[in-house]
Design a protein around this motif. Structure first.
Motif, PDB file in Angstrom:
ATOM      1  N   VAL A 131       8.813  -7.943   7.864  1.00  0.00           N
ATOM      2  CA  VAL A 131       9.114  -8.336   5.908  1.00  0.00           C
ATOM      3  C   VAL A 131       8.697 -10.072   5.861  1.00  0.00           C
ATOM      4  O   VAL A 131       7.836  -9.946   5.349  1.00  0.00           O
ATOM      5  CB  VAL A 131      10.611  -8.119   5.350  1.00  0.00           C
ATOM      6  CG1 VAL A 131      10.242  -8.607   4.175  1.00  0.00           C
ATOM      7  CG2 VAL A 131      10.818  -6.850   5.677  1.00  0.00           C
ATOM      8  N   ALA A 132       9.021 -10.415   6.012  1.00  0.00           N
ATOM      9  CA  ALA A 132       8.650 -12.095   5.834  1.00  0.00           C
ATOM     10  C   ALA A 132       7.115 -12.067   6.714  1.00  0.00           C
ATOM     11  O   ALA A 132       6.056 -12.528   5.770  1.00  0.00           O
ATOM     12  CB  ALA A 132       9.360 -13.083   6.455  1.00  0.00           C
ATOM     13  N   GLY A 133       6.782 -11.622   7.984  1.00  0.00           N
ATOM     14  CA  GLY A 133       5.327 -11.674   7.766  1.00  0.00           C
ATOM     15  C   GLY A 133       4.296 -10.641   7.280  1.00  0.00           C
ATOM     16  O   GLY A 133       3.934 -11.349   6.708  1.00  0.00           O
ATOM     17  N   ALA A 134       5.330  -9.698   6.553  1.00  0.00           N
ATOM     18  CA  ALA A 134       4.185  -8.720   5.469  1.00  0.00           C
ATOM     19  C   ALA A 134       4.004  -9.590   4.539  1.00  0.00           C
ATOM     20  O   ALA A 134       2.891  -9.643   3.587  1.00  0.00           O
ATOM     21  CB  ALA A 134       4.724  -7.887   5.374  1.00  0.00           C
ATOM     22  N   LYS A 135       4.581 -10.036   3.838  1.00  0.00           N
ATOM     23  CA  LYS A 135       4.836 -11.383   2.637  1.00  0.00           C
ATOM     24  C   LYS A 135       3.768 -12.257   2.950  1.00  0.00           C
ATOM     25  O   LYS A 135       2.981 -12.355   1.772  1.00  0.00           O
ATOM     26  CB  LYS A 135       6.475 -11.719   2.197  1.00  0.00           C
ATOM     27  CG  LYS A 135       7.159 -10.571   1.634  1.00  0.00           C
ATOM     28  CD  LYS A 135       8.472 -11.105   1.270  1.00  0.00           C
ATOM     29  CE  LYS A 135       9.171 -10.235   0.585  1.00  0.00           C
ATOM     30  NZ  LYS A 135       9.854 -10.313  -0.360  1.00  0.00           N
ATOM     31  N   ILE A 136       3.901 -12.992   4.027  1.00  0.00           N
ATOM     32  CA  ILE A 136       2.565 -13.872   4.471  1.00  0.00           C
ATOM     33  C   ILE A 136       1.437 -13.556   4.033  1.00  0.00           C
ATOM     34  O   ILE A 136       0.700 -14.125   3.402  1.00  0.00           O
ATOM     35  CB  ILE A 136       3.023 -15.048   5.583  1.00  0.00           C
ATOM     36  CG1 ILE A 136       4.613 -15.186   5.501  1.00  0.00           C
ATOM     37  CG2 ILE A 136       2.164 -15.454   6.186  1.00  0.00           C
ATOM     38  CD1 ILE A 136       5.006 -15.970   6.691  1.00  0.00           C
ATOM     39  N   CYS A 137       1.382 -12.574   4.912  1.00  0.00           N
ATOM     40  CA  CYS A 137      -0.065 -11.972   5.645  1.00  0.00           C
ATOM     41  C   CYS A 137      -0.499 -10.812   4.280  1.00  0.00           C
ATOM     42  O   CYS A 137      -2.032 -10.670   4.300  1.00  0.00           O
ATOM     43  CB  CYS A 137      -0.339 -11.139   6.834  1.00  0.00           C
ATOM     44  SG  CYS A 137       0.354  -9.842   6.309  1.00  0.00           S
ATOM     45  N   CYS A 138       0.348 -10.413   3.195  1.00  0.00           N
ATOM     46  CA  CYS A 138      -0.241  -9.590   2.374  1.00  0.00           C
ATOM     47  C   CYS A 138      -1.581  -9.532   1.591  1.00  0.00           C
ATOM     48  O   CYS A 138      -2.832  -9.304   1.209  1.00  0.00           O
ATOM     49  CB  CYS A 138       0.614  -9.189   1.026  1.00  0.00           C
ATOM     50  SG  CYS A 138       2.048  -8.242   2.059  1.00  0.00           S
ATOM     51  N   ASN A 139      -2.038 -10.975   0.676  1.00  0.00           N
ATOM     52  CA  ASN A 139      -3.249 -11.441   0.493  1.00  0.00           C
ATOM     53  C   ASN A 139      -4.115 -11.738   1.280  1.00  0.00           C
ATOM     54  O   ASN A 139      -5.070 -11.064   1.096  1.00  0.00           O
ATOM     55  CB  ASN A 139      -3.095 -13.067  -0.351  1.00  0.00           C
ATOM     56  CG  ASN A 139      -2.499 -12.433  -1.505  1.00  0.00           C
ATOM     57  OD1 ASN A 139      -2.048 -11.843  -1.932  1.00  0.00           O
ATOM     58  ND2 ASN A 139      -1.470 -13.753  -2.240  1.00  0.00           N
ATOM     59  N   ASP A 140      -3.876 -11.996   1.910  1.00  0.00           N
ATOM     60  CA  ASP A 140      -5.376 -11.931   3.300  1.00  0.00           C
ATOM     61  C   ASP A 140      -6.079  -9.817   3.831  1.00  0.00           C
ATOM     62  O   ASP A 140      -6.262 -10.185   4.158  1.00  0.00           O
ATOM     63  CB  ASP A 140      -4.772 -12.520   4.950  1.00  0.00           C
ATOM     64  CG  ASP A 140      -5.078 -14.159   4.723  1.00  0.00           C
ATOM     65  OD1 ASP A 140      -5.010 -14.199   4.199  1.00  0.00           O
ATOM     66  OD2 ASP A 140      -4.350 -14.283   6.344  1.00  0.00           O
ATOM     67  N   ILE A 141      -4.231  -9.580   3.798  1.00  0.00           N
ATOM     68  CA  ILE A 141      -5.023  -8.437   4.027  1.00  0.00           C
ATOM     69  C   ILE A 141      -5.377  -7.423   3.003  1.00  0.00           C
ATOM     70  O   ILE A 141      -6.678  -7.166   3.545  1.00  0.00           O
ATOM     71  CB  ILE A 141      -3.648  -7.391   4.474  1.00  0.00           C
ATOM     72  CG1 ILE A 141      -2.831  -7.668   5.758  1.00  0.00           C
ATOM     73  CG2 ILE A 141      -4.201  -5.510   4.332  1.00  0.00           C
ATOM     74  CD1 ILE A 141      -1.825  -6.979   6.058  1.00  0.00           C
ATOM     75  N   ILE A 142      -5.388  -7.997   1.609  1.00  0.00           N
ATOM     76  CA  ILE A 142      -5.632  -7.677   0.143  1.00  0.00           C
ATOM     77  C   ILE A 142      -7.038  -8.120   0.615  1.00  0.00           C
ATOM     78  O   ILE A 142      -8.674  -6.827   0.329  1.00  0.00           O
ATOM     79  CB  ILE A 142      -5.063  -8.188  -0.787  1.00  0.00           C
ATOM     80  CG1 ILE A 142      -3.828  -6.991  -1.484  1.00  0.00           C
ATOM     81  CG2 ILE A 142      -6.150  -7.683  -2.025  1.00  0.00           C
ATOM     82  CD1 ILE A 142      -2.819  -7.986  -1.837  1.00  0.00           C
ATOM     83  N   GLN A 143      -7.660  -9.123   0.685  1.00  0.00           N
ATOM     84  CA  GLN A 143      -8.932  -9.584   1.006  1.00  0.00           C
ATOM     85  C   GLN A 143      -9.639  -9.006   1.945  1.00  0.00           C
ATOM     86  O   GLN A 143     -10.825  -8.252   1.947  1.00  0.00           O
ATOM     87  CB  GLN A 143      -8.706 -10.921   1.112  1.00  0.00           C
ATOM     88  CG  GLN A 143      -8.304 -12.159   0.259  1.00  0.00           C
ATOM     89  CD  GLN A 143      -8.378 -13.031   0.695  1.00  0.00           C
ATOM     90  OE1 GLN A 143      -8.947 -13.692   0.812  1.00  0.00           O
ATOM     91  NE2 GLN A 143      -7.687 -14.233  -0.287  1.00  0.00           N
ATOM     92  N   LEU A 144      -9.467  -8.423   3.383  1.00  0.00           N
ATOM     93  CA  LEU A 144      -9.405  -7.771   4.504  1.00  0.00           C
ATOM     94  C   LEU A 144     -10.338  -6.577   4.117  1.00  0.00           C
ATOM     95  O   LEU A 144     -11.213  -5.879   4.484  1.00  0.00           O
ATOM     96  CB  LEU A 144      -8.986  -7.662   5.643  1.00  0.00           C
ATOM     97  CG  LEU A 144      -9.062  -7.239   6.956  1.00  0.00           C
ATOM     98  CD1 LEU A 144      -9.249  -7.582   8.406  1.00  0.00           C
ATOM     99  CD2 LEU A 144      -8.603  -5.883   6.949  1.00  0.00           C
TER     100      LEU A 144
END
Length: 168
Positions: A131-144
């Motif tokens: 969950v912590a990791g998902a919160k960290i990377c969500c913006n990168d995933i959105i951009q991807l």
């Protein structure tokens, strides 16, 4: 056009990418723990699911969205690409395919969380890290996902493989 998001396990960043792609998650705020854990297939796949194409839905442009966990096998996507080229050359398939690697978006807590939760079956340690990791990377995933869709719309290539190294 077919979109296929891929990474090592196929259950964390790929599932998030598919959910963002299909507009199942908000993009204007940090996701809640519940939203993350309720994403289809998030932290739910097992080793028997490696190499299977998982259908997530049809996007707003009527394109199917899939994910696949390729384990450490870097040959999975090239093999799928070559098989698709064979079908296209034989006139048995005219669909454009976009392969998009989500691995570069995986933060360290998600890697460790996936190991504890999926590998060792120790969810009380792994899930909070995921969950912590998902919160960290969500913006990168959105951009991807936005980049994947943009390239999908603009390319004339029948098959496109996006490694997405700019997210490392």
């Amino acid at each position: 056009m077919i979109y296929i998001y891929n990474d090592y396990g196929g259950t964390h960043t790929t599932s998030l990418a598919a959910a963002f792609h299909l507009k199942k998650l908000p993009t204007d705020r940090t996701l809640t723990k519940e939203e993350i854990l309720n994403v289809d297939y998030f932290n739910k796949l097992t080793s028997s699911d490696f190499g299977k194409l998982i259908f997530h839905g049809i996007d707003e442009d009527a394109h199917p969205v899939y994910t696949i966990g390729r384990k450490s096998q870097k040959l999975v996507v090239p093999a799928m690409k070559n098989l698709t080229l064979l079908f296209q050359e034989r006139g048995e398939m005219a669909e454009k395919i976009i392969f998009s690697n989500t691995s570069p978006t995986v933060p360290f807590p998600m890697s460790i969380g996936g190991f504890f939760s999926r590998g060792l079956k120790i969810d009380f340690i792994g899930v909070p890290l995921l969950v912590a990791g998902a919160k960290i990377c969500c913006n990168d995933i959105i951009q991807l996902v936005q980049n994947t869709k943009r390239i999908g719309r603009s390319t004339n290539d029948q098959i496109t493989v996006l490694e997405n190294k700019e997210f490392k």
